[in-house]
Scaffold this motif. Structure first.
Motif, short mmCIF file in Angstrom:
data_model
loop_
_atom_site.label_atom_id
_atom_site.label_comp_id
_atom_site.label_asym_id
_atom_site.label_seq_id
_atom_site.Cartn_x
_atom_site.Cartn_y
_atom_site.Cartn_z
N TYR A 50 35.11 42.84 44.94
CA TYR A 50 34.77 42.42 43.58
C TYR A 50 33.91 41.17 43.55
O TYR A 50 33.14 40.96 42.61
CB TYR A 50 36.07 42.21 42.77
CG TYR A 50 36.84 43.48 42.56
CD1 TYR A 50 36.41 44.44 41.65
CD2 TYR A 50 37.99 43.74 43.30
CE1 TYR A 50 37.11 45.62 41.46
CE2 TYR A 50 38.70 44.92 43.12
CZ TYR A 50 38.25 45.86 42.20
OH TYR A 50 38.95 47.03 42.03
N ARG B 27 33.59 49.15 36.01
CA ARG B 27 33.83 48.23 34.89
C ARG B 27 33.78 46.78 35.36
O ARG B 27 33.12 45.93 34.75
CB ARG B 27 35.20 48.53 34.26
CG ARG B 27 35.52 47.63 33.07
CD ARG B 27 36.98 47.77 32.63
NE ARG B 27 37.26 49.13 32.22
CZ ARG B 27 38.09 49.96 32.84
NH1 ARG B 27 38.69 49.55 33.98
NH2 ARG B 27 38.32 51.17 32.40
N GLN B 28 34.45 46.51 36.46
CA GLN B 28 34.47 45.14 36.99
C GLN B 28 33.10 44.73 37.54
O GLN B 28 32.66 43.60 37.36
CB GLN B 28 35.53 45.03 38.09
CG GLN B 28 36.95 45.29 37.61
CD GLN B 28 37.37 44.37 36.49
OE1 GLN B 28 37.08 43.18 36.50
NE2 GLN B 28 38.06 44.92 35.50
N ARG C 107 30.62 43.95 34.57
CA ARG C 107 30.90 42.67 33.92
C ARG C 107 30.42 41.49 34.76
O ARG C 107 29.89 40.51 34.24
CB ARG C 107 32.40 42.56 33.64
CG ARG C 107 32.86 43.41 32.46
CD ARG C 107 34.36 43.37 32.27
NE ARG C 107 34.75 44.11 31.09
CZ ARG C 107 36.02 44.42 30.78
NH1 ARG C 107 37.01 44.04 31.59
NH2 ARG C 107 36.29 45.09 29.68
#
Length: 459
Positions: free
Chosen positions: A421, A363-364, A367
């Motif tokens: 991330y 998900r991260q 995005r």
């Protein structure tokens, strides 16, 4: 020989009609190719085995490396052919297509030979470890060890066919292989089939590429009296002007893909430190994010014959209108996709694996990756224009700026500041800067073009 319907498309049809007639089949083909690329990830993901899924992700740079050859002899040759068509030089069209075809074939054979001789070294370079090496090697045996030549040839032949404006035939050929791959994947991968896992995905890919090659061979045979494309050995040679023109466009395009492979390998090596779940999540996010990228790339490739033809025939007004219309469409599409991915990131990732950790990572990642999409569309368009016009040096400049100067350093810096991330935002960092450069270079290029056909045409 001249195909009057294609000449009318290049010279007379309204810009919107010409662009969409050329681009839509290529975009549909690209969309099917995306589904085909997602197919391996999806069906391997059903096994719910992070190691098998990580194997497909780790092998991706090797398959992406094929694009270096595809661009060298596909993009380079098709650009040469379309510009020769614009000059009504049909002998050069035929000889260029023969040169591109046989060079691609030889490179495919060489690719397989080198991989089979040095497979262990390649596995180490790709970032595999003791848990992922076996599955990755099984996948690469079919896709690279046996399948490099058909994988390269079917893409190069699609470029050759597309150079004459026959985007529908090029797309059908590409899609035929993709659809076959999608049909074969569940048979070879899943428990109800042959339960081959990643190896089954590789075998399905190999067979589908062979099928696509057969389609193009049959097409060229059927159209042999109504096409300037030629693959007869007697037409093969190393004419200085053909080699120089093909390589002048193709080598920068090939370097661009080599740098893409380098960037993906660096990214995978960084991600692999955090475990197979992180690798699988990044692979899934990349595959989802590549959907709009392929469509935008298909759009750029579809309009290249129109740009090449009008650049060579010195119709500056029509060329400007094509570029402006294309820019509005491409940026609008990418912006809409960015919004879709931002709000639906978790849902899209969960379609591939029902693993909470992988969905959380993915998900991260998605995005972050998707934020670069609108800016990437400007980069793609600029590179497509310069490639179509034979401006290899400008294409090379964008390739080096994108990966060497901007994105790869950003991977190191962002991973250091925001471990794991931060990797997803390296592309955004690069494309923000590069999109500004792309707009500036395109504006300067458009200012040099005449408003209509003129003898004092300046590149």
């Amino acid at each position: 020989m001249a195909d009057e319907s294609k000449i009318a498309l290049f010279e007379e049809k309204p810009i919107s009609e010409a662009v969409m007639k050329l681009a839509i089949p290529t975009m549909i083909s690209s969309l099917v190719m995306v589904i085909y690329n997602l197919s391996d990830t999806y069906f391997v993901g059903i096994l719910n085995n992070p190691i098998q899924n990580a194997a497909v992700t780790l092998a991706a740079p090797m398959l992406l490396a094929f694009n270096a050859v595809n661009n060298l002899f596909g993009v380079g040759t098709s650009s040469m052919m379309s510009r020769a068509l614009g000059r009504k030089d049909y002998d050069t069209v035929a000889r260029s297509s023969t040169f591109g075809f046989y060079c691609a074939l030889l490179c495919g054979i060489l690719f397989s030979t080198v991989y089979l001789a040095c497979s262990n070294g390649f596995l180490t370079l790709l970032g595999t470890d003791s848990s992922t090496a076996g599955a990755t090697a099984a996948y690469l045996k079919w896709t690279v060890g046996f399948g490099a030549a058909p994988a390269i040839l079917n893409v190069v032949m699609a470029y050759l066919v597309r150079s004459e404006g026959a985007t529908l035939h090029a797309s059908i050929g590409t899609m035929s292989g993709c659809l076959l791959n999608i049909l074969l994947d569940p048979i070879f991968i899943l428990p109800r089939g042959l339960v081959m896992g990643a190896a089954g995905a590789g075998l399905a890919t190999f067979l589908s590429n062979c099928a696509a090659c057969i389609y193009f061979f049959v097409l060229l045979y059927v159209k042999r009296g109504n096409t300037n494309i030629c693959i007869h050995p007697s037409m093969f040679g190393f004419r200085k002007e053909i080699v120089a023109s093909v390589c002048g466009v193709g080598i920068p395009a090939a370097i661009q893909n080599i740098l893409n492979v380098t960037g993906m390998t660096v990214l995978n090596n960084f991600t692999s430190v955090y475990g197979s779940e992180a690798v699988a999540a990044m692979g899934i996010a990349q595959k989802i994010n590549i959907v709009p990228l392929y469509i935008a790339q298909g759009f750029s490739q579809g309009i290249m014959p129109l740009i090449s033809y009008n650049y060579a025939s010195k119709n500056g007004k029509r060329l400007k209108q094509t570029i402006r219309f294309s820019m509005v469409l491409s940026v609008s599409f990418m912006t809409a996709t960015l919004l879709l991915y931002h709000f639906g990131a978790g849902f899209f990732v969960s379609l591939f694996m029902k693993n909470d950790m992988i969905v959380g990572y993915g998900r991260q990642f998605l995005r972050g990756l998707s934020l670069a999409l609108p800016f990437l569309s400007l980069d793609f368009l600029a590179v497509g224009v310069f490639t179509a016009c034979g401006m290899g040096k400008r294409t090379l400049f964008f390739a080096i700026m994108r990966k060497v100067v901007l994105e790869i350093p950003a991977l190191y810096i962002l991973n250091w500041i925001f471990p794991l991330y931060g990797l997803a935002y390296a592309q955004l960092t690069a494309e923000l800067i590069l999109s500004v450069i792309a707009i500036a270079v395109l504006v300067l290029f458009l200012k040099k073009l005449p408003n209509d056909k003129e003898k004092n045409y300046v590149a």
